[in-house]
Design a protein around this motif. Structure first.
Motif: not given
Ligand code: C2E
Ligand code: CA
Ligand code: CA
Ligand code: CA
Length: 279
Positions: A115-123, A156-159
């Motif tokens: 598993s890799v920690n992924l920032s939602s900014k990247r996603l 939160i802000h990008h569901e």
């Protein structure tokens, strides 16, 4: 400390508090860290509680700066998030993980998922799906070997957008874990709206689970909830025998924490892969 002009010197003024001052330097260092080869990964095993078998690894980034030595991700990841460097760093981690899995396969090892920690900014960048698919193709990695961990708070802000990206990637066989579960603002709503495969119970609950009755109740409820929703559930930050016993008694299927292993270097990770069982 973004676009700096002639007034750079102001940033060094004694009026600047020491935290900002430090951040400014860290951020400058971060900008060069990839090119200078200062990042590397450690791998922490997740263990099947019943069999003590190695289930999978979590990749965790490490930064060894030539002057400052090791800088903790708890310190530089938030900065990277603010400055958008997290996108580049995230891509580096993902590629490194694919390379590593390929290397292990070529060594003839039976690999486990990572598993890799992924920032939602990247996603949420438009090319993320293509980026992931291209990496899997290039390194010949089965998509089921990659799991993406996203923290509750980052959603939160990008569901809606997160949901879209998840749907596409899940169709391709990539799995998703909801990280630090229980610490966010709308935990239950995330579970209801988003189709996570894995739930990671945050270590703040686990670390006081023996003394704190409320945390016992919460942990039990989370285990029950995950089971009911057919999710894989992992307790993170398990350090002591007593914590482990509590989790075993309550049928927590997977465990990650110092009690089995700290995040380790490649050589030790290979030893775990070969041994298959951890004591
Ligand atoms: P996280 O994703 O919640 O990762 C778990 C953290 O808990 C890791 O800290 C790990 O070393 C630590 N840990 C594991 N078992 C135990 C235990 O039994 N007791 C205690 N006290 N701690 C334990 P680490 O490696 O310092 O990372 C901190 C955070 O930095 C991570 O929290 C994650 O949010 C972030 N991070 C680390 N690597 C990456 C990365 O490659 N990308 C991104 N975006 N974030 C990362
Ligand atoms: Ca994580
Ligand atoms: Ca976590
Ligand atoms: Ca965390």
């Amino acid at each position: 400390a973004k676009e700096l002009g002639k007034n750079d010197w102001q940033l060094y003024s004694p009026h600047m508090d020491s935290r900002t001052y430090k951040s400014f330097h860290l951020e400058k260092g971060l900008r060069n860290a990839i090119e200078q080869n200062e990042f590397f990964l450690h791998y922490q095993p997740k263990i099947n509680t019943q069999t003590r078998e190695l289930d999978s690894f979590e990749a965790l980034i490490r930064w060894d700066h030539p002057e400052w030595g090791f800088v903790s991700p708890g310190e530089f990841i938030p900065l990277a998030e603010e400055s958008n460097l997290i996108v580049k760093i995230g891509d580096w981690v993902l590629e490194r993980v694919c390379q590593q899995l390929q290397e292990w396969k070529q060594l003839g090892l039976t690999v486990v998922p990572m598993s890799v920690n992924l920032s939602s900014k990247r996603l949420l960048k438009p090319n993320f799906v293509e980026f992931v698919m291209e990496l899997l193709e290039r390194y010949d990695i089965d998509s089921s070997l990659i799991e993406l961990e996203i923290t509750e708070n980052s959603i939160i802000h990008h569901e809606e957008q997160v949901k879209k990206m998840m749907t596409v990637l899940k169709k391709q066989g990539v799995t998703f874990a909801l990280d630090d579960f229980g610490t966010g603002f709308s935990s239950l709503s995330h579970l209801q709206k988003l189709d996570f495969d894995v739930l990671k119970i945050d270590k703040t609950f686990i670390q006081s689970v023996v003394e704190n009755e409320k945390h016992q109740t919460i942990t039990k409820s989370l285990l029950y909830l995950a089971r009911g929703l057919n999710m894989k559930v992992i307790a993170e930050g398990v350090e002591t025998r007593a914590q482990l016993s509590f989790l075993e008694e309550n049928d927590c299927p997977f465990i990650q924490g110092y009690i089995f292993s700290k995040p380790v270097c490649i050589e030790q990770a290979i030893i775990y892969l070969k041994a298959k069982y951890l004591e």
